[in-house]
Design an enzyme around this catalytic site. Structure first.
Site, short mmCIF file in Angstrom:
data_model
loop_
_atom_site.label_atom_id
_atom_site.label_comp_id
_atom_site.label_asym_id
_atom_site.label_seq_id
_atom_site.Cartn_x
_atom_site.Cartn_y
_atom_site.Cartn_z
N ILE A 7 63.43 34.87 94.99
CA ILE A 7 63.25 35.79 96.12
C ILE A 7 64.44 36.74 96.21
CG2 ILE A 7 62.99 35.95 98.63
CD1 ILE A 7 61.83 33.14 98.61
N SER A 8 65.61 36.30 95.79
CA SER A 8 66.86 37.04 95.98
C SER A 8 66.78 38.47 95.46
CB SER A 8 68.01 36.31 95.29
OG SER A 8 68.19 35.02 95.84
N ASN A 9 67.34 39.39 96.23
CA ASN A 9 67.30 40.82 95.90
C ASN A 9 68.55 41.31 95.16
OD1 ASN A 9 64.76 41.67 96.87
ND2 ASN A 9 65.51 41.53 98.97
N GLY A 68 65.27 31.48 103.08
CA GLY A 68 65.21 30.14 102.52
C GLY A 68 64.84 29.10 103.57
N HIS A 82 60.70 46.00 93.33
CA HIS A 82 60.64 45.60 94.74
C HIS A 82 61.78 46.33 95.44
CE1 HIS A 82 60.21 43.35 98.40
NE2 HIS A 82 61.38 42.75 98.27
N HIS A 89 68.06 33.11 106.28
CA HIS A 89 66.85 33.28 107.07
C HIS A 89 65.59 33.02 106.24
CE1 HIS A 89 69.23 34.89 110.33
NE2 HIS A 89 69.76 35.79 109.52
N ASP A 95 72.78 24.85 99.62
CA ASP A 95 73.48 26.08 99.98
C ASP A 95 74.96 25.85 99.75
OD1 ASP A 95 72.68 28.67 102.01
OD2 ASP A 95 74.81 28.17 101.84
N ARG A 143 67.87 47.65 98.47
CA ARG A 143 68.03 46.25 98.03
C ARG A 143 69.09 46.10 96.95
NH1 ARG A 143 62.74 47.22 99.11
NH2 ARG A 143 61.75 45.92 100.72
N MET A 194 70.05 28.74 102.08
CA MET A 194 69.48 28.40 103.38
C MET A 194 69.72 29.50 104.42
SD MET A 194 67.80 25.53 103.69
CE MET A 194 66.93 26.14 102.27
#
Length: 302
Positions: free
Chosen positions: A119-121, A13, A176, A11, A33, A89, A9
């Site tokens: 999404i996580s880098n 998420g 990415h 920014h 979270d 990243r 949770m």
């Protein structure tokens, strides 16, 4: 019923959850979270809007046991400060590799068997680790990848030619991250090849902009959120509606042996099909080089 769980949770998420909620894209939304206070705060903030929201969405302060009956899980854990600090990243790789193993094991234990969108880098490496840890198929696990970088390219090219970005077709491929590249052989504007509109020098200048723009946003506000959340939501919609969306996401590409930004068809089963591109020899080489960077980092964990 359309059921989505967002894990992380921060920014991004929270923005994904807010967008799903305000657009009525889900019926049941689960927020998770490790920081319970943050998850509870986002839960209460969304619940407080119910009397004014255009749609009714059931919001839950989630637990991993809830995932068994969820259709889509979005992973958005991480430490954006590490990316901002390093400008790379892979600055989040150490912490997110640990997060991916911890979260992946909990997802597996829950019995979840839906679609996982990461999404996580660094997105490609973490998508790889999540697929391996959860035991889900490579069709069920994919990442936002260069879907966002391609949107940034479309904006940049569109602005250069005074065109709507939606009139720009083509792809940013690869990691990415820093080794991504615009595959100019795939780019067209209103059906006209970019090769007819830009010189090689112009292409090189424009190619550098997507990653530069992302860092400009990150340095300026301390994180990115709106654009990446919009991309994730679009992919969730594609799964729910079986849209068979043609989009560059982080998918497992057999030819390079890793998750990497490459176009695929996204539908109800996740990655329905990876679409082979006819790239130039130079673009093929850049794709291989980008894949090697991703694989090199993953290998350091083994």
């Amino acid at each position: 019923m359309r059921n989505v769980a967002v894990i992380g949770m921060g920014h991004v998420g929270a923005t994904v959850a807010f967008t799903l909620f305000t657009h009525g894209i889900v019926d049941n939304l689960y927020l998770l979270d490790k920081n319970k206070a943050k998850a509870e705060a986002e839960y209460n903030d969304l619940r407080d809007t119910l009397a004014r929201n255009d749609y009714h969405v059931n919001v839950f302060l989630g637990d991993y046991s809830d995932l068994k009956n969820v259709d889509v899980v979005v992973t958005s854990f991480g430490d954006i400060a590490a990316t901002v600090k390093t400008g790379d990243r892979f600055g989040e790789f150490e912490i997110n590799a640990k997060n991916a193993k911890e979260v992946g094991e909990k997802i597996k234990e829950s019995g979840f068997n839906g679609i996982l969108i990461n999404i996580s880098n660094p997105c490609d490496a973490i998508s790889t680790l999540l697929q391996e840890t959860t035991g889900l198929s490579k069709k069920q696990v994919f990442g936002t990848g260069t879907f966002l970088d391609t949107a940034r390219m479309q904006r940049i090219v569109g602005e250069e030619l005074d065109e709507d970005p939606r009139n720009v077709a083509g792809f940013v491929l690869g990691e990415h991250g820093a080794s991504q590249f615009t595959a100019w052989s795939t780019v067209s504007i209103n059906g006209k090849s970019a090769k007819e509109l830009f010189t090689k020098e112009q292409e090189e200048k424009l190619s550098a902009q997507p990653n530069k723009n992302s860092m400009k946003v990150a340095f300026g506000k301390g994180y990115t959120s709106y654009a990446i959340a919009t991309c994730a939501v679009r992919l969730i919609q594609a799964v729910f509606s079986d849209a068979r969306l043609f989009a560059p996401t982080s998918v497992y590409l057999d030819e390079v042996g890793t998750y990497i930004g490459y176009p695929a068809i996204i539908g109800k089963n996740g990655v329905e099909k990876v679409i082979a591109l006819e790239l130039t020899s130079e673009e093929d080489e850049k794709l291989e080089e980008s894949a090697e960077i991703i694989k090199k980092h993953i290998a350091q964990l083994k």
